[in-house]
Motif scaffolding. Sequence first.
Motif, PDB file in Angstrom:
ATOM      1  N   PHE A  11       0.976  -0.967   0.360  1.00 53.73           N
ATOM      2  CA  PHE A  11       0.088  -0.420   0.148  1.00 53.73           C
ATOM      3  C   PHE A  11       1.182   1.260  -0.152  1.00 53.73           C
ATOM      4  CE2 PHE A  11      -4.171  -2.027   2.682  1.00 53.73           C
ATOM      5  CZ  PHE A  11      -4.105  -2.911   1.065  1.00 53.73           C
ATOM      6  N   ALA A  12       2.209   1.388   0.478  1.00 56.18           N
ATOM      7  CA  ALA A  12       2.910   2.415   1.055  1.00 56.18           C
ATOM      8  C   ALA A  12       3.508   2.633  -0.713  1.00 56.18           C
ATOM      9  CB  ALA A  12       4.068   1.917   2.046  1.00 56.18           C
ATOM     10  N   LEU A  13       4.282   1.893  -1.108  1.00 56.86           N
ATOM     11  CA  LEU A  13       4.622   1.476  -2.695  1.00 56.86           C
ATOM     12  C   LEU A  13       3.441   2.231  -3.556  1.00 56.86           C
ATOM     13  CD1 LEU A  13       6.903  -1.409  -2.759  1.00 56.86           C
ATOM     14  CD2 LEU A  13       7.593   0.698  -2.725  1.00 56.86           C
ATOM     15  N   ILE A  14       1.852   1.424  -3.557  1.00 54.61           N
ATOM     16  CA  ILE A  14       0.949   1.981  -4.076  1.00 54.61           C
ATOM     17  C   ILE A  14       0.819   3.450  -3.990  1.00 54.61           C
ATOM     18  CG2 ILE A  14      -1.017   2.426  -5.054  1.00 54.61           C
ATOM     19  CD1 ILE A  14      -1.018  -1.097  -4.454  1.00 54.61           C
ATOM     20  N   THR A  15       0.781   4.452  -2.486  1.00 56.73           N
ATOM     21  CA  THR A  15       0.836   5.835  -2.619  1.00 56.73           C
ATOM     22  C   THR A  15       2.059   6.901  -2.559  1.00 56.73           C
ATOM     23  OG1 THR A  15      -0.176   4.680  -0.594  1.00 56.73           O
ATOM     24  CG2 THR A  15       0.776   7.261  -0.547  1.00 56.73           C
ATOM     25  N   VAL A  16       3.569   6.223  -2.508  1.00 54.58           N
ATOM     26  CA  VAL A  16       4.052   6.741  -3.488  1.00 54.58           C
ATOM     27  C   VAL A  16       3.954   6.897  -5.247  1.00 54.58           C
ATOM     28  CG1 VAL A  16       6.957   6.391  -4.049  1.00 54.58           C
ATOM     29  CG2 VAL A  16       6.175   6.106  -1.541  1.00 54.58           C
ATOM     30  N   LEU A  17       3.757   6.259  -5.714  1.00 48.74           N
ATOM     31  CA  LEU A  17       3.325   5.852  -6.609  1.00 48.74           C
ATOM     32  C   LEU A  17       2.290   6.394  -7.506  1.00 48.74           C
ATOM     33  CD1 LEU A  17       4.176   4.768  -9.821  1.00 48.74           C
ATOM     34  CD2 LEU A  17       1.898   2.819  -8.946  1.00 48.74           C
ATOM     35  N   LEU A  18       1.295   7.121  -6.673  1.00 51.44           N
ATOM     36  CA  LEU A  18       0.215   7.761  -6.449  1.00 51.44           C
ATOM     37  C   LEU A  18       0.580   9.401  -6.311  1.00 51.44           C
ATOM     38  CD1 LEU A  18      -2.720   5.685  -5.642  1.00 51.44           C
ATOM     39  CD2 LEU A  18      -2.378   7.056  -7.480  1.00 51.44           C
ATOM     40  N   TYR A  20       3.197  10.758  -7.743  1.00 49.08           N
ATOM     41  CA  TYR A  20       3.738  10.831  -8.965  1.00 49.08           C
ATOM     42  C   TYR A  20       3.166  11.429  -9.736  1.00 49.08           C
ATOM     43  CZ  TYR A  20       8.578  10.570  -6.789  1.00 49.08           C
ATOM     44  OH  TYR A  20       9.845  10.284  -6.256  1.00 49.08           O
ATOM     45  N   LEU A  21       2.162  10.218 -10.108  1.00 47.26           N
ATOM     46  CA  LEU A  21       0.753  10.237 -11.102  1.00 47.26           C
ATOM     47  C   LEU A  21      -0.204  11.427 -10.390  1.00 47.26           C
ATOM     48  CD1 LEU A  21      -0.183   6.434 -11.039  1.00 47.26           C
ATOM     49  CD2 LEU A  21       1.483   8.428 -12.749  1.00 47.26           C
ATOM     50  N   ALA A  22      -0.534  11.662  -9.251  1.00 47.94           N
ATOM     51  CA  ALA A  22      -1.326  12.992  -9.285  1.00 47.94           C
ATOM     52  C   ALA A  22      -0.412  13.870  -7.991  1.00 47.94           C
ATOM     53  CB  ALA A  22      -2.275  12.287  -8.506  1.00 47.94           C
ATOM     54  N   PRO A  23       0.282  14.735  -8.127  1.00 49.76           N
ATOM     55  CA  PRO A  23       0.943  15.628  -7.191  1.00 49.76           C
ATOM     56  C   PRO A  23       0.399  16.170  -6.465  1.00 49.76           C
ATOM     57  CG  PRO A  23       1.569  16.071  -9.220  1.00 49.76           C
ATOM     58  CD  PRO A  23       1.128  15.081  -9.659  1.00 49.76           C
ATOM     59  N   ARG A  24      -1.782  16.281  -7.025  1.00 52.27           N
ATOM     60  CA  ARG A  24      -2.171  17.613  -6.260  1.00 52.27           C
ATOM     61  C   ARG A  24      -2.210  17.182  -5.529  1.00 52.27           C
ATOM     62  NH1 ARG A  24      -7.877  18.039  -9.982  1.00 52.27           N
ATOM     63  NH2 ARG A  24      -8.976  18.728  -8.083  1.00 52.27           N
ATOM     64  N   PHE A  25      -2.736  15.596  -5.668  1.00 45.94           N
ATOM     65  CA  PHE A  25      -2.790  15.082  -3.850  1.00 45.94           C
ATOM     66  C   PHE A  25      -1.911  15.121  -2.620  1.00 45.94           C
ATOM     67  CE2 PHE A  25      -6.450  13.700  -6.864  1.00 45.94           C
ATOM     68  CZ  PHE A  25      -7.145  14.651  -6.069  1.00 45.94           C
ATOM     69  N   HIS A  26      -0.651  15.510  -2.924  1.00 44.21           N
ATOM     70  CA  HIS A  26       0.613  14.913  -2.091  1.00 44.21           C
ATOM     71  C   HIS A  26      -0.049  15.382  -0.619  1.00 44.21           C
ATOM     72  CE1 HIS A  26       4.861  15.106  -1.959  1.00 44.21           C
ATOM     73  NE2 HIS A  26       4.691  15.627  -0.940  1.00 44.21           N
ATOM     74  N   GLY A  27      -0.736  16.278  -0.139  1.00 44.31           N
ATOM     75  CA  GLY A  27      -0.736  16.469   1.258  1.00 44.31           C
ATOM     76  C   GLY A  27      -1.850  15.272   1.784  1.00 44.31           C
ATOM     77  N   VAL A  28      -2.454  14.347   0.996  1.00 45.58           N
ATOM     78  CA  VAL A  28      -3.635  13.740   1.107  1.00 45.58           C
ATOM     79  C   VAL A  28      -2.042  11.742   0.917  1.00 45.58           C
ATOM     80  CG1 VAL A  28      -5.753  12.526   0.956  1.00 45.58           C
ATOM     81  CG2 VAL A  28      -5.556  14.894   0.673  1.00 45.58           C
ATOM     82  N   LEU A  29      -1.638  11.420   0.374  1.00 42.32           N
ATOM     83  CA  LEU A  29      -0.980  10.512   0.182  1.00 42.32           C
ATOM     84  C   LEU A  29      -0.152  11.114   0.997  1.00 42.32           C
ATOM     85  CD1 LEU A  29      -0.371  10.738  -3.729  1.00 42.32           C
ATOM     86  CD2 LEU A  29      -2.034   9.452  -1.791  1.00 42.32           C
ATOM     87  N   ASP A  30       0.900  12.326   1.177  1.00 41.96           N
ATOM     88  CA  ASP A  30       1.826  11.947   2.585  1.00 41.96           C
ATOM     89  C   ASP A  30       0.754  11.552   3.873  1.00 41.96           C
ATOM     90  OD1 ASP A  30       3.808  12.781   0.828  1.00 41.96           O
ATOM     91  OD2 ASP A  30       3.718  14.789   1.603  1.00 41.96           O
TER      92      ASP A  30
END
Length: 63
Positions: A11-18, A20-30
Amino acid sequence: MIGLPGVFVVFALITVLLQYLAPRFHGVLDTLLAFYALFALVAAFIELRAHPKPAPAVPDRSA
């Protein structure tokens, strides 16, 4: 089998990939990445406590 800590690592690796694909959601993904990392550490700790390594065999010296 991968185990519960491995699932959170995936799940963490998928989040890291996301990130790069959707930098607009950077805060939520962090935040998700932090939770997944914490859950993976807790799950690994629980798994290690539940399944301790067996003690080494002691040779029989009764003979």
